[in-house]
Design a protein around this motif. Structure first.
Motif, PDB file in Angstrom:
ATOM      1  N   GLY A  49       0.791  -1.227   0.000  1.00 28.62           N
ATOM      2  CA  GLY A  49       0.000   0.000   0.000  1.00 28.62           C
ATOM      3  C   GLY A  49       0.822   1.274   0.000  1.00 28.62           C
ATOM      4  N   ARG A  50       2.119   1.179  -0.263  1.00 29.43           N
ATOM      5  CA  ARG A  50       2.990   2.361  -0.253  1.00 29.43           C
ATOM      6  C   ARG A  50       3.113   2.932  -1.664  1.00 29.43           C
ATOM      7  N   PHE A  51       3.282   4.242  -1.719  1.00 27.71           N
ATOM      8  CA  PHE A  51       3.527   4.897  -2.995  1.00 27.71           C
ATOM      9  C   PHE A  51       4.436   6.087  -2.738  1.00 27.71           C
ATOM     10  N   ARG A  52       5.030   6.609  -3.819  1.00 29.31           N
ATOM     11  CA  ARG A  52       6.000   7.691  -3.649  1.00 29.31           C
ATOM     12  C   ARG A  52       5.926   8.651  -4.832  1.00 29.31           C
ATOM     13  N   PHE A  53       5.908   9.938  -4.508  1.00 30.06           N
ATOM     14  CA  PHE A  53       6.095  10.990  -5.498  1.00 30.06           C
ATOM     15  C   PHE A  53       7.439  11.622  -5.176  1.00 30.06           C
ATOM     16  N   VAL A  54       8.244  11.902  -6.173  1.00 32.16           N
ATOM     17  CA  VAL A  54       9.531  12.548  -5.941  1.00 32.16           C
ATOM     18  C   VAL A  54       9.620  13.830  -6.757  1.00 32.16           C
ATOM     19  N   ASP A  55      10.384  14.773  -6.216  1.00 36.18           N
ATOM     20  CA  ASP A  55      10.666  16.042  -6.892  1.00 36.18           C
ATOM     21  C   ASP A  55       9.429  16.896  -7.160  1.00 36.18           C
ATOM     22  N   LEU A  56       8.453  16.850  -6.259  1.00 31.64           N
ATOM     23  CA  LEU A  56       7.316  17.768  -6.380  1.00 31.64           C
ATOM     24  C   LEU A  56       7.761  19.162  -5.955  1.00 31.64           C
ATOM     25  N   PRO A  57       7.308  20.196  -6.641  1.00 31.34           N
ATOM     26  CA  PRO A  57       7.604  21.548  -6.188  1.00 31.34           C
ATOM     27  C   PRO A  57       6.992  21.782  -4.804  1.00 31.34           C
ATOM     28  N   LEU A  58       7.598  22.667  -4.024  1.00 32.03           N
ATOM     29  CA  LEU A  58       7.063  23.004  -2.703  1.00 32.03           C
ATOM     30  C   LEU A  58       5.656  23.543  -2.855  1.00 32.03           C
ATOM     31  N   GLY A  59       4.806  23.274  -1.878  1.00 32.92           N
ATOM     32  CA  GLY A  59       3.442  23.785  -1.919  1.00 32.92           C
ATOM     33  C   GLY A  59       2.476  22.823  -1.265  1.00 32.92           C
ATOM     34  N   THR A  60       1.202  23.117  -1.403  1.00 31.78           N
ATOM     35  CA  THR A  60       0.133  22.290  -0.842  1.00 31.78           C
ATOM     36  C   THR A  60      -0.575  21.568  -1.972  1.00 31.78           C
ATOM     37  N   TYR A  61      -0.782  20.279  -1.779  1.00 29.91           N
ATOM     38  CA  TYR A  61      -1.413  19.437  -2.789  1.00 29.91           C
ATOM     39  C   TYR A  61      -2.622  18.722  -2.205  1.00 29.91           C
ATOM     40  N   ARG A  62      -3.613  18.496  -3.041  1.00 28.36           N
ATOM     41  CA  ARG A  62      -4.776  17.689  -2.656  1.00 28.36           C
ATOM     42  C   ARG A  62      -4.457  16.262  -3.083  1.00 28.36           C
ATOM     43  N   LEU A  63      -4.403  15.353  -2.121  1.00 26.19           N
ATOM     44  CA  LEU A  63      -4.070  13.956  -2.375  1.00 26.19           C
ATOM     45  C   LEU A  63      -5.353  13.139  -2.257  1.00 26.19           C
ATOM     46  N   THR A  64      -5.692  12.438  -3.314  1.00 24.17           N
ATOM     47  CA  THR A  64      -6.882  11.593  -3.332  1.00 24.17           C
ATOM     48  C   THR A  64      -6.448  10.146  -3.498  1.00 24.17           C
ATOM     49  N   ILE A  65      -6.906   9.294  -2.589  1.00 25.66           N
ATOM     50  CA  ILE A  65      -6.628   7.863  -2.627  1.00 25.66           C
ATOM     51  C   ILE A  65      -7.914   7.167  -3.060  1.00 25.66           C
ATOM     52  N   ARG A  66      -7.829   6.309  -4.078  1.00 28.22           N
ATOM     53  CA  ARG A  66      -9.015   5.606  -4.573  1.00 28.22           C
ATOM     54  C   ARG A  66      -8.791   4.106  -4.556  1.00 28.22           C
ATOM     55  N   ALA A  67      -9.848   3.393  -4.190  1.00 33.28           N
ATOM     56  CA  ALA A  67      -9.860   1.929  -4.261  1.00 33.28           C
ATOM     57  C   ALA A  67     -11.272   1.527  -4.636  1.00 33.28           C
ATOM     58  N   GLY A  68     -11.435   0.987  -5.820  1.00 33.81           N
ATOM     59  CA  GLY A  68     -12.781   0.653  -6.285  1.00 33.81           C
ATOM     60  C   GLY A  68     -13.621   1.912  -6.337  1.00 33.81           C
ATOM     61  N   GLU A  69     -14.772   1.893  -5.678  1.00 34.58           N
ATOM     62  CA  GLU A  69     -15.648   3.061  -5.650  1.00 34.58           C
ATOM     63  C   GLU A  69     -15.374   3.974  -4.457  1.00 34.58           C
ATOM     64  N   GLY A  70     -14.497   3.568  -3.551  1.00 35.10           N
ATOM     65  CA  GLY A  70     -14.189   4.365  -2.366  1.00 35.10           C
ATOM     66  C   GLY A  70     -13.081   5.365  -2.627  1.00 35.10           C
ATOM     67  N   ALA A  71     -13.072   6.460  -1.854  1.00 34.46           N
ATOM     68  CA  ALA A  71     -12.029   7.468  -1.996  1.00 34.46           C
ATOM     69  C   ALA A  71     -11.829   8.206  -0.673  1.00 34.46           C
ATOM     70  N   LEU A  72     -10.588   8.588  -0.410  1.00 37.58           N
ATOM     71  CA  LEU A  72     -10.220   9.441   0.719  1.00 37.58           C
ATOM     72  C   LEU A  72      -9.438  10.608   0.154  1.00 37.58           C
ATOM     73  N   GLU A  73      -9.559  11.773   0.782  1.00 32.94           N
ATOM     74  CA  GLU A  73      -8.867  12.952   0.278  1.00 32.94           C
ATOM     75  C   GLU A  73      -8.307  13.757   1.436  1.00 32.94           C
ATOM     76  N   THR A  74      -7.111  14.324   1.249  1.00 32.86           N
ATOM     77  CA  THR A  74      -6.501  15.177   2.258  1.00 32.86           C
ATOM     78  C   THR A  74      -5.602  16.197   1.569  1.00 32.86           C
TER      79      THR A  74
END
Length: 65
Positions: A18-43
């Motif tokens: 269940g791990r994932f990684r983004f590298v070299d994103l510019p500084l700032g605030t991002y909306r992260l959405t996790i999806r599995a099937g029809e379910g989703a979480l966002e932060t």
């Protein structure tokens, strides 16, 4: 404000643990959405200089009909 603020970054697929990684994103605030099937979480996640960010999510429960 950077034009990256409105950019949609490519989706990532998690590994077997269940791990994932983004590298070299510019500084700032991002909306992260996790999806599995029809379910989703966002932060919102703030990326800061020289810091690893590890957002925590409760397990996503997807109920089948």
């Amino acid at each position: 404000e950077s034009s990256d603020a409105a950019r949609i970054w490519p989706p990532q697929t998690s590994d077997g643990l269940g791990r994932f990684r983004f590298v070299d994103l510019p500084l700032g605030t991002y909306r992260l959405t996790i999806r599995a099937g029809e379910g989703a979480l966002e932060t919102l996640v703030e990326i800061r200089q020289a810091q690893v960010t590890r957002p925590e999510f409760a397990p996503l429960v997807v109920r089948r009909r």
